[in-house]
Design a protein around this motif. Structure first.
Motif, PDB file in Angstrom:
ATOM      1  N   PRO A 113       0.803  -1.231   0.000  1.00 18.01           N
ATOM      2  CA  PRO A 113       0.000   0.000   0.000  1.00 18.01           C
ATOM      3  C   PRO A 113       0.831   1.274   0.000  1.00 18.01           C
ATOM      4  O   PRO A 113       0.450   2.256  -0.647  1.00 18.01           O
ATOM      5  CB  PRO A 113      -0.833  -0.129   1.284  1.00 18.01           C
ATOM      6  CG  PRO A 113      -0.058  -1.058   2.156  1.00 18.01           C
ATOM      7  CD  PRO A 113       0.578  -2.031   1.224  1.00 18.01           C
ATOM      8  N   ASP A 114       1.939   1.289   0.696  1.00 18.58           N
ATOM      9  CA  ASP A 114       2.737   2.519   0.752  1.00 18.58           C
ATOM     10  C   ASP A 114       3.300   2.880  -0.620  1.00 18.58           C
ATOM     11  O   ASP A 114       3.273   4.052  -1.025  1.00 18.58           O
ATOM     12  CB  ASP A 114       3.880   2.370   1.764  1.00 18.58           C
ATOM     13  CG  ASP A 114       3.376   2.282   3.202  1.00 18.58           C
ATOM     14  OD1 ASP A 114       2.227   2.711   3.450  1.00 18.58           O
ATOM     15  OD2 ASP A 114       4.114   1.773   4.064  1.00 18.58           O
ATOM     16  N   THR A 115       3.809   1.880  -1.307  1.00 15.83           N
ATOM     17  CA  THR A 115       4.344   2.134  -2.644  1.00 15.83           C
ATOM     18  C   THR A 115       3.235   2.568  -3.588  1.00 15.83           C
ATOM     19  O   THR A 115       3.398   3.506  -4.385  1.00 15.83           O
ATOM     20  CB  THR A 115       5.024   0.870  -3.211  1.00 15.83           C
ATOM     21  OG1 THR A 115       6.047   0.462  -2.319  1.00 15.83           O
ATOM     22  CG2 THR A 115       5.624   1.142  -4.581  1.00 15.83           C
ATOM     23  N   TRP A 116       2.095   1.904  -3.508  1.00 17.75           N
ATOM     24  CA  TRP A 116       0.970   2.268  -4.372  1.00 17.75           C
ATOM     25  C   TRP A 116       0.465   3.675  -4.059  1.00 17.75           C
ATOM     26  O   TRP A 116       0.143   4.449  -4.976  1.00 17.75           O
ATOM     27  CB  TRP A 116      -0.161   1.260  -4.236  1.00 17.75           C
ATOM     28  CG  TRP A 116      -1.241   1.490  -5.256  1.00 17.75           C
ATOM     29  CD1 TRP A 116      -2.469   2.049  -5.055  1.00 17.75           C
ATOM     30  CD2 TRP A 116      -1.165   1.188  -6.653  1.00 17.75           C
ATOM     31  NE1 TRP A 116      -3.171   2.115  -6.228  1.00 17.75           N
ATOM     32  CE2 TRP A 116      -2.394   1.588  -7.230  1.00 17.75           C
ATOM     33  CE3 TRP A 116      -0.189   0.629  -7.459  1.00 17.75           C
ATOM     34  CZ2 TRP A 116      -2.661   1.450  -8.592  1.00 17.75           C
ATOM     35  CZ3 TRP A 116      -0.459   0.474  -8.817  1.00 17.75           C
ATOM     36  CH2 TRP A 116      -1.678   0.890  -9.365  1.00 17.75           C
ATOM     37  N   ASN A 117       0.396   4.008  -2.791  1.00 20.30           N
ATOM     38  CA  ASN A 117      -0.030   5.358  -2.422  1.00 20.30           C
ATOM     39  C   ASN A 117       0.831   6.405  -3.102  1.00 20.30           C
ATOM     40  O   ASN A 117       0.334   7.382  -3.685  1.00 20.30           O
ATOM     41  CB  ASN A 117       0.052   5.544  -0.903  1.00 20.30           C
ATOM     42  CG  ASN A 117      -1.048   4.817  -0.160  1.00 20.30           C
ATOM     43  OD1 ASN A 117      -2.035   4.401  -0.750  1.00 20.30           O
ATOM     44  ND2 ASN A 117      -0.868   4.643   1.138  1.00 20.30           N
ATOM     45  N   GLU A 118       2.137   6.215  -3.049  1.00 25.05           N
ATOM     46  CA  GLU A 118       3.069   7.199  -3.603  1.00 25.05           C
ATOM     47  C   GLU A 118       3.037   7.195  -5.130  1.00 25.05           C
ATOM     48  O   GLU A 118       2.946   8.264  -5.758  1.00 25.05           O
ATOM     49  CB  GLU A 118       4.497   6.895  -3.122  1.00 25.05           C
ATOM     50  CG  GLU A 118       5.553   7.836  -3.664  1.00 25.05           C
ATOM     51  CD  GLU A 118       5.370   9.277  -3.227  1.00 25.05           C
ATOM     52  OE1 GLU A 118       5.852  10.176  -3.938  1.00 25.05           O
ATOM     53  OE2 GLU A 118       4.733   9.508  -2.174  1.00 25.05           O
ATOM     54  N   GLU A 119       3.110   6.005  -5.725  1.00 28.99           N
ATOM     55  CA  GLU A 119       3.259   5.922  -7.172  1.00 28.99           C
ATOM     56  C   GLU A 119       1.950   6.227  -7.921  1.00 28.99           C
ATOM     57  O   GLU A 119       1.997   6.752  -9.038  1.00 28.99           O
ATOM     58  CB  GLU A 119       3.762   4.528  -7.576  1.00 28.99           C
ATOM     59  CG  GLU A 119       5.152   4.211  -7.078  1.00 28.99           C
ATOM     60  CD  GLU A 119       6.206   5.131  -7.685  1.00 28.99           C
ATOM     61  OE1 GLU A 119       6.073   5.494  -8.865  1.00 28.99           O
ATOM     62  OE2 GLU A 119       7.162   5.481  -6.957  1.00 28.99           O
ATOM     63  N   PHE A 120       0.817   5.897  -7.302  1.00 24.61           N
ATOM     64  CA  PHE A 120      -0.451   6.147  -7.997  1.00 24.61           C
ATOM     65  C   PHE A 120      -1.172   7.375  -7.455  1.00 24.61           C
ATOM     66  O   PHE A 120      -1.333   8.368  -8.162  1.00 24.61           O
ATOM     67  CB  PHE A 120      -1.366   4.928  -7.918  1.00 24.61           C
ATOM     68  CG  PHE A 120      -2.691   5.145  -8.611  1.00 24.61           C
ATOM     69  CD1 PHE A 120      -2.739   5.276  -9.981  1.00 24.61           C
ATOM     70  CD2 PHE A 120      -3.879   5.238  -7.885  1.00 24.61           C
ATOM     71  CE1 PHE A 120      -3.951   5.502 -10.641  1.00 24.61           C
ATOM     72  CE2 PHE A 120      -5.087   5.459  -8.523  1.00 24.61           C
ATOM     73  CZ  PHE A 120      -5.125   5.585  -9.909  1.00 24.61           C
ATOM     74  N   TYR A 121      -1.583   7.321  -6.198  1.00 26.88           N
ATOM     75  CA  TYR A 121      -2.425   8.396  -5.669  1.00 26.88           C
ATOM     76  C   TYR A 121      -1.695   9.733  -5.571  1.00 26.88           C
ATOM     77  O   TYR A 121      -2.248  10.786  -5.930  1.00 26.88           O
ATOM     78  CB  TYR A 121      -2.991   7.999  -4.304  1.00 26.88           C
ATOM     79  CG  TYR A 121      -4.037   6.925  -4.386  1.00 26.88           C
ATOM     80  CD1 TYR A 121      -5.223   7.134  -5.081  1.00 26.88           C
ATOM     81  CD2 TYR A 121      -3.849   5.686  -3.770  1.00 26.88           C
ATOM     82  CE1 TYR A 121      -6.185   6.144  -5.169  1.00 26.88           C
ATOM     83  CE2 TYR A 121      -4.807   4.692  -3.857  1.00 26.88           C
ATOM     84  CZ  TYR A 121      -5.978   4.930  -4.562  1.00 26.88           C
ATOM     85  OH  TYR A 121      -6.926   3.940  -4.655  1.00 26.88           O
ATOM     86  N   VAL A 122      -0.462   9.714  -5.101  1.00 24.31           N
ATOM     87  CA  VAL A 122       0.271  10.972  -4.948  1.00 24.31           C
ATOM     88  C   VAL A 122       0.801  11.479  -6.289  1.00 24.31           C
ATOM     89  O   VAL A 122       0.579  12.631  -6.669  1.00 24.31           O
ATOM     90  CB  VAL A 122       1.434  10.809  -3.940  1.00 24.31           C
ATOM     91  CG1 VAL A 122       2.270  12.089  -3.881  1.00 24.31           C
ATOM     92  CG2 VAL A 122       0.881  10.482  -2.553  1.00 24.31           C
ATOM     93  N   LYS A 123       1.470  10.608  -7.035  1.00 25.74           N
ATOM     94  CA  LYS A 123       2.124  11.044  -8.264  1.00 25.74           C
ATOM     95  C   LYS A 123       1.173  11.240  -9.447  1.00 25.74           C
ATOM     96  O   LYS A 123       1.408  12.108 -10.288  1.00 25.74           O
ATOM     97  CB  LYS A 123       3.217  10.050  -8.659  1.00 25.74           C
ATOM     98  CG  LYS A 123       4.433  10.077  -7.741  1.00 25.74           C
ATOM     99  CD  LYS A 123       5.532   9.173  -8.258  1.00 25.74           C
ATOM    100  CE  LYS A 123       6.765   9.241  -7.376  1.00 25.74           C
ATOM    101  NZ  LYS A 123       7.858   8.354  -7.879  1.00 25.74           N
ATOM    102  N   THR A 124       0.123  10.437  -9.523  1.00 27.17           N
ATOM    103  CA  THR A 124      -0.757  10.560 -10.693  1.00 27.17           C
ATOM    104  C   THR A 124      -2.114  11.176 -10.383  1.00 27.17           C
ATOM    105  O   THR A 124      -2.753  11.739 -11.276  1.00 27.17           O
ATOM    106  CB  THR A 124      -0.994   9.190 -11.367  1.00 27.17           C
ATOM    107  OG1 THR A 124      -1.889   8.394 -10.578  1.00 27.17           O
ATOM    108  CG2 THR A 124       0.320   8.448 -11.561  1.00 27.17           C
ATOM    109  N   GLN A 125      -2.572  11.094  -9.124  1.00 26.18           N
ATOM    110  CA  GLN A 125      -3.881  11.633  -8.767  1.00 26.18           C
ATOM    111  C   GLN A 125      -3.799  12.910  -7.950  1.00 26.18           C
ATOM    112  O   GLN A 125      -4.822  13.487  -7.580  1.00 26.18           O
ATOM    113  CB  GLN A 125      -4.683  10.581  -7.998  1.00 26.18           C
ATOM    114  CG  GLN A 125      -4.852   9.268  -8.744  1.00 26.18           C
ATOM    115  CD  GLN A 125      -5.533   9.436 -10.083  1.00 26.18           C
ATOM    116  OE1 GLN A 125      -6.675   9.876 -10.131  1.00 26.18           O
ATOM    117  NE2 GLN A 125      -4.841   9.090 -11.165  1.00 26.18           N
ATOM    118  N   ASN A 126      -2.576  13.336  -7.647  1.00 27.85           N
ATOM    119  CA  ASN A 126      -2.337  14.596  -6.926  1.00 27.85           C
ATOM    120  C   ASN A 126      -2.995  14.653  -5.548  1.00 27.85           C
ATOM    121  O   ASN A 126      -3.416  15.717  -5.090  1.00 27.85           O
ATOM    122  CB  ASN A 126      -2.816  15.794  -7.771  1.00 27.85           C
ATOM    123  CG  ASN A 126      -2.094  15.884  -9.100  1.00 27.85           C
ATOM    124  OD1 ASN A 126      -0.870  15.755  -9.148  1.00 27.85           O
ATOM    125  ND2 ASN A 126      -2.836  16.094 -10.168  1.00 27.85           N
TER     126      ASN A 126
END
Length: 347
Positions: free
Chosen positions: A265-278
């Motif tokens: 989840p931590d990696t996904w949070n950063e790579e998807f939600y933070v980096k692509t969904q702002n």
């Protein structure tokens, strides 16, 4: 996601009246029935390609981060498409071979006379959606939806979640005002006050509340789940032995990608939600904390029962005609997802 759902349903009704439903049955006769029972090829023939839906590029990101083996066929295009009505249109246009949706789009496609089959199932046990109110709303429970304007997407998961919530609260369809919209229109409709309530995905709610909670918007949680997350494909695609073999090879990767996302989840949070969904890291965490554990059932019995209940619910409201949903499942693919994941992800 860009077309009016009720227009889609009206077109479906017209198509049925014009005999297109009969065309779907024709597609499913002779050659189609033979293809549906023909054993899947052990290997994907050289030169095979598929056009696969990947809304917001999620599939490519999962596969890249999980470092999954290269697929044994060519993905000629990853299509950034997610909503059921758009997927059906893409299927019809032959610009898409395989898509990831909830349980309701295959029902809607059948109603419109388009023949497609479910090839993989992921069961969700926790709610993926909650209800958001417009700014300044005094609505606090589903019972208080009575007489209110509710965003309703007939061809998408959000639609059936709303119908199930109304039934659970003892409200009849004629006691509320269903406003035909597609899910990408929900936020604008809430912001403008066009609707009083709209079902939002858990991932959408944090950003909406951040902007409008100070103005009186809030969310209403229920225990209503949308059980099915599935892969499906047009019967015409499944009739092609090479493409059917490619789909069979894709399903294990699809299952493993979801397991990887859940376990990191931590990696996904950063790579998807933070980096692509702002989103902020905190917002991302609030979403993944609600994430469903992926579960790939070796048997589709529960899924078929759920799909039948959903179709019956839509039929009760006059949105589709009653039918036997068992025709929507291609059982040649039934065990593939479960066999690809550890035992704790089989349910």
């Amino acid at each position: 996601m860009h077309r009016r759902v009720f227009l889609t349903s009206l077109l479906g009704a017209s198509a049925a009246a014009a005999g297109l439903t009969g065309c779907a049955k024709g597609d499913a006769s002779a050659a189609a029935k033979g293809a549906a029972t023909r054993p899947l090829a052990d290997k994907v023939p050289a030169g095979t390609s598929l056009k696969i839906a990947s809304y917001q590029d999620v599939q490519q990101l999962q596969f890249r981060l999980a470092k999954l083996p290269k697929l044994p066929f060519t993905v000629s295009s990853w299509v950034n498409i997610g909503a059921g009505p758009d997927v059906i249109n893409a299927f019809r246009a032959k610009s898409l071979d395989l898509a990831n949706n909830a349980g309701i789009p295959p029902i809607q496609a059948h109603y419109q006379g388009f023949d497609a089959k479910i090839v993989a199932i992921n069961v969700t046990r926790k709610p993926n959606y909650l209800f958001a109110t417009k700014p300044g709303s005094d609505i606090r429970t589903v019972r208080e939806f009575k007489g209110r304007r509710l965003a309703f997407s007939q061809g998408q998961a959000q639609g059936v979640v709303l119908l199930r919530a109304l039934k659970q609260a003892g409200l009849k369809y004629d006691e509320v005002k269903l406003v035909p919209l597609t899910s990408n229109q929900f936020l604008t409709a809430l912001q403008s006050g066009q609707v009083d309530v709209a079902p939002l995905a858990n991932s959408q709610a944090p950003a909406y509340l951040k902007q409008y909670q100070g103005k009186g918007a809030h969310t209403i949680k229920t225990d209503v789940v949308d059980l099915l997350n599935l892969l499906w494909a047009p019967q015409s695609v499944l009739n092609d032995p090479a493409k059917a073999a490619a789909i069979a090879a894709y399903i294990p990767a699809w299952a493993k990608g979801q397991v990887w996302q859940y376990e990191h989840p931590d990696t996904w949070n950063e790579e998807f939600y933070v980096k692509t969904q702002n989103l902020t890291t905190e917002q991302a965490k609030s979403i993944t904390e609600l994430a469903n554990k992926p579960l790939f059932p070796p048997s589709w019995d529960e899924a078929i029962k759920w799909e039948q209940e959903t179709a019956d619910l839509l039929a009760e409201g006059g949105f589709v005609k009653k039918f036997d949903v068992s025709s929507l499942f291609d059982h040649r693919f039934e065990s593939l997802a479960a066999e690809a994941v550890p035992a704790k992800y089989r349910r």
